[in-house]
Design a protein around this motif. Structure first.
Motif, PDB file in Angstrom:
ATOM      1  N   GLY A 106       0.842  -1.202   0.000  1.00 25.19           N
ATOM      2  CA  GLY A 106       0.000   0.000   0.000  1.00 25.19           C
ATOM      3  C   GLY A 106       0.870   1.242   0.000  1.00 25.19           C
ATOM      4  O   GLY A 106       0.541   2.260   0.617  1.00 25.19           O
ATOM      5  N   SER A 151       1.675   3.247  -2.456  1.00 25.55           N
ATOM      6  CA  SER A 151       1.511   4.216  -3.547  1.00 25.55           C
ATOM      7  C   SER A 151       0.966   5.559  -3.070  1.00 25.55           C
ATOM      8  O   SER A 151       0.989   6.529  -3.818  1.00 25.55           O
ATOM      9  CB  SER A 151       0.598   3.630  -4.633  1.00 25.55           C
ATOM     10  N   GLN A 152       0.467   5.619  -1.828  1.00 26.21           N
ATOM     11  CA  GLN A 152      -0.079   6.890  -1.316  1.00 26.21           C
ATOM     12  C   GLN A 152      -0.270   6.787   0.193  1.00 26.21           C
ATOM     13  O   GLN A 152      -0.036   5.727   0.790  1.00 26.21           O
ATOM     14  CB  GLN A 152      -1.418   7.202  -1.985  1.00 26.21           C
ATOM     15  N   GLY A 153      -0.702   7.872   0.804  1.00 27.72           N
ATOM     16  CA  GLY A 153      -1.118   7.869   2.213  1.00 27.72           C
ATOM     17  C   GLY A 153      -0.043   7.372   3.173  1.00 27.72           C
ATOM     18  O   GLY A 153       1.141   7.713   3.050  1.00 27.72           O
ATOM     19  N   ILE A 154      -0.472   6.553   4.119  1.00 26.13           N
ATOM     20  CA  ILE A 154       0.406   6.101   5.199  1.00 26.13           C
ATOM     21  C   ILE A 154       1.571   5.264   4.648  1.00 26.13           C
ATOM     22  O   ILE A 154       2.725   5.435   5.061  1.00 26.13           O
ATOM     23  CB  ILE A 154      -0.423   5.285   6.232  1.00 26.13           C
ATOM     24  N   SER A 193      -1.230   0.148  -8.434  1.00 26.25           N
ATOM     25  CA  SER A 193      -0.960   1.182  -9.442  1.00 26.25           C
ATOM     26  C   SER A 193       0.540   1.439  -9.645  1.00 26.25           C
ATOM     27  O   SER A 193       1.192   2.083  -8.826  1.00 26.25           O
ATOM     28  CB  SER A 193      -1.650   2.486  -9.014  1.00 26.25           C
ATOM     29  N   ASP A 251      -1.239  -7.061  -6.742  1.00 24.30           N
ATOM     30  CA  ASP A 251      -2.432  -7.025  -5.900  1.00 24.30           C
ATOM     31  C   ASP A 251      -2.183  -8.015  -4.757  1.00 24.30           C
ATOM     32  O   ASP A 251      -1.938  -9.203  -5.020  1.00 24.30           O
ATOM     33  CB  ASP A 251      -3.632  -7.455  -6.773  1.00 24.30           C
ATOM     34  N   ALA A 294      -1.313  -2.321   3.125  1.00 25.94           N
ATOM     35  CA  ALA A 294      -2.376  -2.219   2.113  1.00 25.94           C
ATOM     36  C   ALA A 294      -3.734  -2.455   2.773  1.00 25.94           C
ATOM     37  O   ALA A 294      -3.897  -3.393   3.550  1.00 25.94           O
ATOM     38  CB  ALA A 294      -2.153  -3.236   1.003  1.00 25.94           C
ATOM     39  N   LYS A 326      -9.304  -6.004  10.638  1.00 19.21           N
ATOM     40  CA  LYS A 326      -8.236  -5.340  11.394  1.00 19.21           C
ATOM     41  C   LYS A 326      -8.013  -5.999  12.756  1.00 19.21           C
ATOM     42  O   LYS A 326      -6.897  -6.009  13.268  1.00 19.21           O
ATOM     43  CB  LYS A 326      -8.565  -3.849  11.564  1.00 19.21           C
ATOM     44  N   PRO A 358      -3.810   2.936  13.991  1.00 20.29           N
ATOM     45  CA  PRO A 358      -4.021   4.382  13.809  1.00 20.29           C
ATOM     46  C   PRO A 358      -5.479   4.755  14.078  1.00 20.29           C
ATOM     47  O   PRO A 358      -6.393   3.964  13.878  1.00 20.29           O
ATOM     48  CB  PRO A 358      -3.693   4.617  12.320  1.00 20.29           C
ATOM     49  N   TYR A 377      -7.869   8.483  13.344  1.00 17.78           N
ATOM     50  CA  TYR A 377      -8.212   9.189  12.099  1.00 17.78           C
ATOM     51  C   TYR A 377      -6.988   9.919  11.563  1.00 17.78           C
ATOM     52  O   TYR A 377      -6.434  10.788  12.229  1.00 17.78           O
ATOM     53  CB  TYR A 377      -9.361  10.171  12.337  1.00 17.78           C
ATOM     54  N   THR A 423      -5.748  11.116   4.988  1.00 14.07           N
ATOM     55  CA  THR A 423      -5.351  10.463   3.734  1.00 14.07           C
ATOM     56  C   THR A 423      -6.592  10.417   2.835  1.00 14.07           C
ATOM     57  O   THR A 423      -7.672  10.843   3.245  1.00 14.07           O
ATOM     58  CB  THR A 423      -4.890   8.998   3.951  1.00 14.07           C
ATOM     59  N   MET A 468      -8.331   7.943   2.305  1.00 17.92           N
ATOM     60  CA  MET A 468      -9.336   7.100   2.959  1.00 17.92           C
ATOM     61  C   MET A 468     -10.306   7.949   3.793  1.00 17.92           C
ATOM     62  O   MET A 468     -11.500   7.682   3.824  1.00 17.92           O
ATOM     63  CB  MET A 468      -8.644   6.051   3.834  1.00 17.92           C
ATOM     64  N   THR A 469      -9.794   8.982   4.461  1.00 26.19           N
ATOM     65  CA  THR A 469     -10.653   9.817   5.313  1.00 26.19           C
ATOM     66  C   THR A 469     -11.124  11.079   4.580  1.00 26.19           C
ATOM     67  O   THR A 469     -12.023  11.771   5.071  1.00 26.19           O
ATOM     68  CB  THR A 469      -9.907  10.217   6.614  1.00 26.19           C
TER      69      THR A 469
HETATM   70  P1  NAP Z   1      -5.179   4.892   1.202  1.00 30.79           P
HETATM   71  O1  NAP Z   1      -4.690   6.291   1.064  1.00 30.79           O
HETATM   72  O2  NAP Z   1      -6.513   4.520   0.687  1.00 30.79           O
HETATM   73  O3  NAP Z   1      -4.060   3.920   0.581  1.00 30.79           O
HETATM   74  C1  NAP Z   1      -4.273   2.530   0.529  1.00 30.79           C
HETATM   75  C2  NAP Z   1      -3.076   1.885  -0.131  1.00 30.79           C
HETATM   76  O4  NAP Z   1      -3.319   0.482  -0.227  1.00 30.79           O
HETATM   77  C3  NAP Z   1      -2.818   2.390  -1.541  1.00 30.79           C
HETATM   78  O5  NAP Z   1      -1.423   2.447  -1.752  1.00 30.79           O
HETATM   79  C4  NAP Z   1      -3.453   1.319  -2.414  1.00 30.79           C
HETATM   80  O6  NAP Z   1      -2.831   1.318  -3.696  1.00 30.79           O
HETATM   81  C5  NAP Z   1      -3.120   0.072  -1.587  1.00 30.79           C
HETATM   82  N1  NAP Z   1      -3.984  -1.062  -1.902  1.00 30.79           N
HETATM   83  C6  NAP Z   1      -5.333  -1.116  -1.827  1.00 30.79           C
HETATM   84  N2  NAP Z   1      -5.762  -2.319  -2.237  1.00 30.79           N
HETATM   85  C7  NAP Z   1      -4.657  -3.034  -2.585  1.00 30.79           C
HETATM   86  C8  NAP Z   1      -4.462  -4.343  -3.083  1.00 30.79           C
HETATM   87  N3  NAP Z   1      -5.476  -5.167  -3.331  1.00 30.79           N
HETATM   88  N4  NAP Z   1      -3.185  -4.745  -3.329  1.00 30.79           N
HETATM   89  C9  NAP Z   1      -2.145  -3.924  -3.100  1.00 30.79           C
HETATM   90  N5  NAP Z   1      -2.267  -2.680  -2.621  1.00 30.79           N
HETATM   91  C10 NAP Z   1      -3.518  -2.238  -2.361  1.00 30.79           C
HETATM   92  O7  NAP Z   1      -5.190   4.443   2.737  1.00 30.79           O
HETATM   93  P2  NAP Z   1      -4.403   4.984   4.025  1.00 30.79           P
HETATM   94  O8  NAP Z   1      -5.314   5.880   4.745  1.00 30.79           O
HETATM   95  O9  NAP Z   1      -3.022   5.402   3.694  1.00 30.79           O
HETATM   96  O10 NAP Z   1      -4.376   3.622   4.861  1.00 30.79           O
HETATM   97  C11 NAP Z   1      -3.257   2.772   4.914  1.00 30.79           C
HETATM   98  C12 NAP Z   1      -3.552   1.683   5.941  1.00 30.79           C
HETATM   99  O11 NAP Z   1      -3.828   2.288   7.202  1.00 30.79           O
HETATM  100  C13 NAP Z   1      -4.778   0.845   5.585  1.00 30.79           C
HETATM  101  O12 NAP Z   1      -4.549  -0.499   5.950  1.00 30.79           O
HETATM  102  C14 NAP Z   1      -5.866   1.441   6.452  1.00 30.79           C
HETATM  103  O13 NAP Z   1      -6.874   0.513   6.727  1.00 30.79           O
HETATM  104  C15 NAP Z   1      -5.068   1.816   7.696  1.00 30.79           C
HETATM  105  N6  NAP Z   1      -5.705   2.862   8.497  1.00 30.79           N
HETATM  106  C16 NAP Z   1      -5.968   4.103   7.970  1.00 30.79           C
HETATM  107  C17 NAP Z   1      -6.576   5.061   8.774  1.00 30.79           C
HETATM  108  C18 NAP Z   1      -6.875   6.456   8.279  1.00 30.79           C
HETATM  109  O14 NAP Z   1      -7.532   7.222   9.005  1.00 30.79           O
HETATM  110  N7  NAP Z   1      -6.437   6.859   7.102  1.00 30.79           N
HETATM  111  C19 NAP Z   1      -6.914   4.743  10.096  1.00 30.79           C
HETATM  112  C20 NAP Z   1      -6.641   3.474  10.589  1.00 30.79           C
HETATM  113  C21 NAP Z   1      -6.036   2.541   9.780  1.00 30.79           C
HETATM  114  P3  NAP Z   1      -3.543   0.791  -5.066  1.00 30.79           P
HETATM  115  O15 NAP Z   1      -4.946   1.308  -5.016  1.00 30.79           O
HETATM  116  O16 NAP Z   1      -2.700   1.359  -6.145  1.00 30.79           O
HETATM  117  O17 NAP Z   1      -3.463  -0.691  -4.998  1.00 30.79           O
END
Ligand code: NAP
Length: 252
Positions: free
Chosen positions: A18, A20-23, A44, A68, A96, A164, A190, A192, A195, A197-198
Motif C-alpha cells: 500500500g 503508492s499513497q497515504g500512510i 498502481s 495485488d 495495504a 483489522k 491508527p 483518524y 489520507t 481514505m478519510t
Molecule cells: P489509502 O490512502 O486509501 O491507501 C491505501 C493503499 O493500499 C494504496 O497504496 C493502495 O494502492 C493500496 N492497496 C489497496 N488495495 C490493494 C491491493 N489489493 N493490493 C495492493 N495494494 C492495495 O489508505 P491509508 O489511509 O493510507 O491507509 C493505509 C492503511 O492504514 C490501511 O490499511 C488502512 O486501513 C489503515 N488505516 C488508515 C486510517 C486512516 O484514518 N487513514 C486509520 C486506521 C487505519 P492501489 O490502489 O494502487 O493498490
C-alpha cells in the motif's frame, strides 16, 4: 517534523505494501531517508513510480513492485524477484487496506470478502513470501497496520473491524512463533489520519469525529510513520506482539 535517525536501519531491505499513497507512501519515504532499500507494493504502477522517484530525489532507493496483495502467486513472484535483486527483506510493513463501509444488512457478500481478502489475507500472502529468507538471516521486524476500530468497533465497519482485529490476532500469534528466531512482529492501530481514505468523510461527520479525539485533530501519515520507524528499528528490540495505538487518544 523532526525525525530521529536509527543507524541500524541503514542498508537493510524493506517491503511496504500500500506504498503508492497515504500512510504507506509516508513510511516508504522515511525508510528511504534512513538508507533502507525499499520495495513498494500496490496495484498502481504509475503511482508507485512517483513514490520511487520521490525516494530517489531524497537520496534513497525505491523499487516499484506492482501487485495485488490478494493474488498470492503474483505477490510471491514479485517478491522473489525483488529479493534476488537486493537480498532478503528484513523489514516488512503490511499496510495495504481498503474499506467498504455499510451496515451489516446492507453489506454485500462481495464487499465483505474484498475487505477480508485485502486487509487480512493480503498480510498472509505477503508475510509468507518474505519469511523464508528472513528466517535464514534470523533478523527481522514486521509491522502490521491495523486500526483503532479493531479495538473499539465502529458502526458500518463490521468487515473492516473484523479484518483489522484479525490482523491483531495474526500479529500476536506470529510474534510468538518468531520471537526466538530474531524476528519481532507488532501492530499499529491508527486513529483518524489525513489520507484519501478519510478525505471521503463529509464535513459534518469529520467535525463529529474530531470532537471525539482528545488531542483535537486528525493525525498525518507522518505520525504513523514515526511509530513504524521506531517499531522497525532496534530501538524497540524488546517489544514484540504489541499494538501501538496512534490515535490522539481516541482509544485509551
Ligand atoms: P489509502 O490512502 O486509501 O491507501 C491505501 C493503499 O493500499 C494504496 O497504496 C493502495 O494502492 C493500496 N492497496 C489497496 N488495495 C490493494 C491491493 N489489493 N493490493 C495492493 N495494494 C492495495 O489508505 P491509508 O489511509 O493510507 O491507509 C493505509 C492503511 O492504514 C490501511 O490499511 C488502512 O486501513 C489503515 N488505516 C488508515 C486510517 C486512516 O484514518 N487513514 C486509520 C486506521 C487505519 P492501489 O490502489 O494502487 O493498490
Amino acid at each position: 517534523m523532526e525525525w530521529p535517525v536509527y543507524p541500524d536501519l541503514k542498508g537493510q531491505v524493506a517491503l511496504v505494501t500500500g506504498a503508492s499513497q497515504g500512510i504507506g507512501a509516508a513510511i516508504a519515504r522515511v525508510l528511504g531517508r534512513q538508507g533502507v532499500v525499499v520495495g513498494l507494493m500496490a496495484r498502481s504502477l504509475e503511482k508507485l513510480e512517483e513514490v520511487a522517484a520521490a525516494i530517489r530525489t531524497e537520496g534513497g532507493r525505491g523499487f516499484p513492485l506492482a501487485a495485488d496483495v490478494v493474488q498470492g502467486e503474483a505477490v510471491q513472484a514479485a517478491i522473489q524477484e525483488f529479493i534476488r535483486e537486493v537480498g532478503p527483506v528484513t523489514l516488512l510493513v503490511n499496510n495495504a487496506g481498503i474499506t467498504r463501509d455499510q451496515v451489516l444488512l446492507g453489506l454485500k457478500p462481495e464487499d465483505w470478502h474484498a475487505v477480508l481478502a485485502v486487509d487480512l489475507t493480503g498480510a498472509y500472502w505477503v508475510t509468507r513470501a518474505v519469511l523464508r529468507d528472513m528466517l535464514k538471516v534470523r533478523r527481522g521486524s514486521i509491522v502490521n497496520i491495523s486500526s483503532v476500530v479493531a479495538l473499539t468497533g465502529n458502526p458500518g465497519q463490521t468487515a473492516y473491524a473484523a479484518a483489522k482485529a484479525g490482523l491483531i490476532g495474526f500479529t500476536k500469534s506470529l510474534a510468538r512463533e518468531l520471537a526466538s528466531r530474531g524476528i519481532r512482529v507488532n501492530a499499529i492501530a491508527p486513529g483518524y489520519i489525513e489520507t484519501e481514505m478519510t478525505a471521503r468523510l463529509s464535513e459534518a461527520v469529520r467535525a463529529e469525529y474530531q470532537k471525539a479525539i482528545p488531542v483535537g485533530f486528525f493525525g498525518t501519515p507522518d505520525d504513523v510513520a514515526q511509530a513504524a520507524l521506531f517499531l522497525l528499528s532496534s530501538a524497540s528490540r524488546y517489544i514484540t506482539g504489541t499494538v501501538l495505538n496512534v490515535s490522539g487518544g481516541l482509544y485509551m
